[in-house]
Design an enzyme around this catalytic site. Structure first.
Site, PDB file in Angstrom:
ATOM      1  N   SER A 158      20.937   2.781  -8.627  1.00  0.00           N
ATOM      2  CA  SER A 158      21.757   3.927  -8.991  1.00  0.00           C
ATOM      3  C   SER A 158      22.569   4.395  -7.787  1.00  0.00           C
ATOM      4  O   SER A 158      23.368   3.620  -7.246  1.00  0.00           O
ATOM      5  CB  SER A 158      20.869   5.036  -9.561  1.00  0.00           C
ATOM      6  OG  SER A 158      21.632   6.029 -10.192  1.00  0.00           O
ATOM      7  N   ASP A 252      24.152   1.982 -20.713  1.00  0.00           N
ATOM      8  CA  ASP A 252      24.357   2.794 -19.516  1.00  0.00           C
ATOM      9  C   ASP A 252      25.858   2.855 -19.263  1.00  0.00           C
ATOM     10  O   ASP A 252      26.523   1.808 -19.256  1.00  0.00           O
ATOM     11  CB  ASP A 252      23.647   2.118 -18.335  1.00  0.00           C
ATOM     12  CG  ASP A 252      23.746   2.878 -17.019  1.00  0.00           C
ATOM     13  OD1 ASP A 252      24.570   3.814 -16.903  1.00  0.00           O
ATOM     14  OD2 ASP A 252      23.012   2.515 -16.081  1.00  0.00           O
ATOM     15  N   HIS A 282      19.812   3.411 -18.130  1.00  0.00           N
ATOM     16  CA  HIS A 282      19.695   3.767 -16.721  1.00  0.00           C
ATOM     17  C   HIS A 282      18.270   4.245 -16.425  1.00  0.00           C
ATOM     18  O   HIS A 282      17.624   4.854 -17.268  1.00  0.00           O
ATOM     19  CB  HIS A 282      20.691   4.889 -16.416  1.00  0.00           C
ATOM     20  CG  HIS A 282      21.003   5.047 -14.967  1.00  0.00           C
ATOM     21  ND1 HIS A 282      21.931   4.265 -14.328  1.00  0.00           N
ATOM     22  CD2 HIS A 282      20.512   5.891 -14.028  1.00  0.00           C
ATOM     23  CE1 HIS A 282      22.007   4.625 -13.061  1.00  0.00           C
ATOM     24  NE2 HIS A 282      21.150   5.609 -12.853  1.00  0.00           N
TER      25      HIS A 282
END
Length: 315
Positions: A158, A252, A282
C-alpha cells in the site's frame, strides 16, 4: 452494509474478514482526531496479529542521522545464513502503522524466504508531510546498503509499496542498487479517471474517497504535480529499475496502478510482472490465515521475494 456486486465477487470467508475490519476500524475519512484513528488502527492490527513463526528473532534499533533517528526492527531466522535482505515499508496511508502493526507479516516473510528483513518506522503525516516518509525510506536504504553486503530486495504494501518504488527510482544509480522490488497493492499515482479507479471506486476496505483523503493529508493539501518522489508513476524515466513484481488485488481501485507500472518498465526493456489476485481487496495480507485465496496471494508474494533475492527472474 450493502455488498452490491462484491457479494458475488468475494468469497464468504473473505467477507468475514472485511466485516471484522469494519467493526474495528472506521474509514479514513471519519471525522475524528488522528490520535484516535491511530489507536483504532493499532487495535485492529493487534487483533489480526497471528504471532511470529518459530525461529524468527528480532532486534530493535535506530538509524542515527544528523537531525533525527529512524526506528527499525531487524528479523532473522535462527540457524539460517540469509542469502538476501528485505527492506520492508509498512502500509497505513502514510498516516497509520509502525513496527508493531505489520510485525507478524514481516516475521512470516523472514521465515518463508529465509532472508533477513528490516522494517522501518518512517515518519507519518500529518505531523510530517511529504517528503518526510520518502526521505526516511531513502536514508534507510543507504544505511542498509552500508550495513550489509547482502543483496537488498525492496518490499512494501500500500503506502509502503509507494515508498519502495520511490526508493527504487531514487537509488537505481547507487553503487549497490536493489536487486529487486516487490510491491504489494501499491499506490503509485495512476490515472484516477479510468480503469480500476472507476470500476472499483467503492470497493470494500479502500475507496477512492479514502485515497483522496490520504493524499491530501500526506501533502498538507498542497498539490505537487509531477513529483516522482511522491508518485512513482509520475516519473519520466523508467529505465534502470530493478526487476519488479507487482501484486495487486482485483477488487481495489489501485489495481490498475500495477498494470501501468509494469507496462512502463517493459516499454524501456526492463523486467516487470503484474499479478492481479482474483477475488481479493486491498489489505488482503491480514486475511492470509483466514482466507484460502488470500493465503495463495501471500504465497505468490513470498515466491516473488525469494526469486528476486536469489537473482532469478521466472516471469
Amino acid at each position: 452494509m450493502d455488498r452490491g456486486k462484491y457479494a458475488a465477487l468475494l468469497d464468504p470467508e473473505y467477507w468475514a474478514y472485511i466485516d471484522t475490519v469494519n467493526a474495528r476500524h472506521f474509514p479514513a475519512v471519519a471525522d475524528m482526531p488522528v490520535e484516535q484513528e491511530r489507536a483504532l488502527y493499532d487495535e485492529m492490527a493487534a487483533a489480526f496479529h497471528v504471532g511470529r513463526p518459530a525461529g524468527v528473532g528480532t532486534e530493535d534499533g535506530v538509524i542515527p542521522l544528523a537531525d533525527r533517528a529512524i526506528p527499525f526492527r531487524w528479523y532473522r531466522l535462527d540457524g539460517r545464513l540469509p542469502q538476501a535482505a528485505i527492506l520492508y515499508f509498512h502500509g497505513g496511508g502514510f498516516v497509520f502503522g509502525g513496527l508493531d502493526s505489520h510485525d507478524d507479516i514481516c516475521a512470516e516473510l523472514c521465515a518463508e524466504t529465509g532472508f533477513a528483513l528490516v522494517s522501518i518506522d518512517y515518519r507519518l503525516a500529518p505531523e510530517h508531510v511529504h517528503p518526510a516518509a520518502f526521505d526516511d525510506a531513502v536514508a534507510a536504504f543507504d544505511w542498509l546498503a552500508a550495513t550489509t553486503k547482502l543483496p537488498i530486495v525492496l518490499c512494501g504494501e500500500s503506502a509502503g509499496g509507494n515508498l519502495a518504488a520511490a526508493v527504487a527510482h531514487a537509488t537505481r544509480n547507487r553503487p549497490r542498487p536493489a536487486v529487486g522490488q516487490v510491491l504489494i497493492y501499491p499506490s503509485l499515482g495512476g490515472d484516477s479517471s479510468m480503469g480500476s479507479y472507476v470500476e472499483h471506486a467503492e470497493a470494500p476496505l479502500l475507496s477512492t474517497a479514502d485515497l483522496a483523503f490520504y493524499g491530501q493529508v500526506r501533502t498538507d493539501h498542497t498539490p505537487r504535480p509531477d513529483d516522482a518522489t511522491l508518485e512513482p508513476l509520475w516519473d519520466s524515466d523508467f529505465a534502470g529499475l530493478p526487476p519488479t513484481a507487482i501484486i495487486t488485488a482485483e477488487c481495489d481501485p489501485l489495481s490498475s496502478d500495477g498494470e501501468t507500472y509494469r507496462d512502463r518498465i517493459l516499454a524501456v526493456g526492463g523486467k516487470a510482472a503484474w499479478l492481479n489476485e482474483k477475488r481479493l481487496t486491498h489489505s488482503f495480507l491480514r486475511a492470509r490465515k483466514s482466507s484460502p485465496r488470500a493465503g495463495e496471494a501471500m504465497a505468490d508474494i513470498v515466491a516473488a521475494v525469494t526469486v528476486l533475492g536469489k537473482g532469478r527472474w521466472p516471469y
